[in-house]
Design an enzyme around this catalytic site. Structure first.
Site, short mmCIF file in Angstrom:
data_model
loop_
_atom_site.label_atom_id
_atom_site.label_comp_id
_atom_site.label_asym_id
_atom_site.label_seq_id
_atom_site.Cartn_x
_atom_site.Cartn_y
_atom_site.Cartn_z
N ASP A 185 42.31 1.56 -31.06
CA ASP A 185 41.06 1.30 -30.34
C ASP A 185 41.31 -0.02 -29.61
OD1 ASP A 185 38.14 2.37 -30.12
OD2 ASP A 185 37.84 0.24 -30.50
N LYS A 193 35.52 4.78 -38.71
CA LYS A 193 35.95 3.69 -37.82
C LYS A 193 36.36 2.51 -38.69
CE LYS A 193 36.32 3.16 -33.30
NZ LYS A 193 36.78 4.22 -32.38
#
Length: 443
Positions: free
Chosen positions: A166, A126
């Site tokens: 995201d 991430k």
């Protein structure tokens, strides 16, 4: 002291103030306790939990860019490459002013399990920055994205790490990031997913997380003799995931009666007009409150008590820890049958336990919202083939993946006689796959 308790204590000491990461680790390790204790000495000797909870690497860098007034701005960029035993690192980039290392680590840790559940060869990672695109001009966002990629490109590649979008990173941002990578490397590699259709993107990627959430929810309900037909659904959020969850819910015969944004929520007991919501949020980039202008029969209310609305299915799709114990009690008292997480860790641990204790079907985010990363991996496959699949082919593959995920987590839970505990089932199914690969590859 048990091995799990020992590791949790060590992680807490080494990651102070990283609240979200510690919460994610607690949830996973607590639920895995029945599995770990069966072979505790072996797992301890091999330091399995330490290796699973410590990222391969954490990258932090300065991002300096120029705003429209000619002022140099400085933000912090992150990429946490958590685990790649199953394949290249894969996980989104989040742009939001509250992004910090604890949030990125929590998301990266969850991504290991989520990606493992898809059955596709991708590892967990991430990244992101404390830059907030809201209120910024296109030129400022371009300036930031170019500066961000000028640092990030050193650490990614099609067989190394493939980021995606995201929160705060949509088609526009992905395009800017990809353009800068191409300029820096003189190559047209598959190093980002969520790209535009004209340069390697996949059909159904926009819809993937929301559609996937409903495919898994539907499979969960069907297993218990239930159906989405005519069920009232409340969805928090009104971004990409929420909108396409609502769209698929309506296609499957459900009635979506409420959605929200950061200011409040709308309630329409006749069923929301989704096209109006899309116009407000995707085209006009407005507030959900504007819905009542064209639909005066609906109700708009400020605040975050959307979970007080009676419904059969609740889909938290906004942000972490939005559904609290108080909310869970309200949902249960109003007769909710199922809760499925569209966001990452939107339900607190206390709320999760309360819902499970009261026999509410509960699908955790690492399983329920895996549709986005699944289609991202399918985009990688299309790029590798230099092919573009039809919407129907991608959507069919997505449905099969999500139904297979539910089957895996259900079987894993039943194997340990933890029937209908899909949090446990998801953690066990993913853990066993990752650990098998980890042990096979040695230290």
């Amino acid at each position: 002291m048990s091995y799990v308790t020992e590791v949790k204590k060590k992680i807490k000491n080494n990651n102070k103030n990283e609240t979200e990461f510690l919460q994610a680790v607690d949830e996973v390790l607590d639920s895995l306790h029945p599995l770990i204790e069966k072979n505790e000495n072996y797992y301890k000797r091999e330091a399995i939990l330490e290796r699973l909870t410590e990222p391969d690497r954490q990258i932090k860098f300065r991002v300096q860019w120029l705003d429209d007034d000619g002022q140099v701005q400085v933000n912090t960029g992150y990429r946490v490459q958590f685990n790649n035993v199953l394949g290249p690192y894969k996980g989104g980039l989040r742009l939001r002013d509250n992004v910090n290392i604890g949030i990125i680590k929590f998301l990266g840790f969850e991504q290991i399990f989520k990606n493992a559940l898809t059955g596709l060869p991708i590892g967990g990672a991430k990244g992101g920055s404390d830059f907030d695109p809201k209120g910024k001009s296109d030129r400022e966002i371009l300036s930031f994205c170019k500066a961000f990629m000028s640092e990030l490109y050193k650490y990614i590649g099609p067989d190394i790490d493939v980021p995606a979008g995201d929160i705060g990173v949509g088609a526009r941002e992905i395009g800017y990031l990809f353009g800068q990578y191409k300029r820096l490397t003189s190559s047209h590699q598959s190093i980002l997913t969520g790209k535009g259709l004209t340069f390697g993107g996949s059909l159904a990627r926009t819809e993937a997380t929301g559609y996937g959430l409903l495919y898994l929810t539907n499979a969960m309900l069907k297993t218990h003799g239930l159906s989405l037909e005519n069920q009232r659904i409340v969805i928090s959020g009104s971004g990409n995931v929420a909108i396409y969850a609502a769209e698929k819910a309506q296609q499957l015969g459900a009635k979506v009666i409420a959605m929200s944004d950061s200011t409040g929520y709308i309630r329409d007991d006749n069923g929301l007009d989704l096209q109006t919501v899309k116009n407000i949020k995707e085209i006009e980039r407005g507030r959900i409150a504007e819905y009542v202008i064209t639909h005066p029969e609906a109700l708009y209310k400020e605040g975050k008590d959307i979970w007080s609305i009676p419904c059969e299915v609740a889909l938290p799709c906004a942000t972490q820890n939005e559904l609290t114990l108080v909310d869970a009690k309200q949902l249960v008292s109003n007769g909710v049958k199922a809760v499925a997480e569209g966001a990452n860790m939107p339900t607190t641990l206390e709320a999760t336990h309360y819902l499970q204790k009261n026999e509410v079907l509960f699908a955790p985010g690492k399983a329920a919202n895996a549709g986005g990363v699944a289609v991202s991996a399918l985009e990688m496959s299309q790029n590798a083939e230099r092919m573009s699949w039809s919407f129907e082919k991608v959507d069919k593959a997505l449905q099969e993946i999500m139904e297979d995920i539910f089957s895996k987590i259900s079987e894993s839970a039943a194997r340990f006689k933890q029937y209908d505990n899909y949090v446990f089932g998801a953690n066990v199914a993913a853990f066993e796959k990752v650990i098998e690969a980890m042990i096979a590859q040695g230290i």
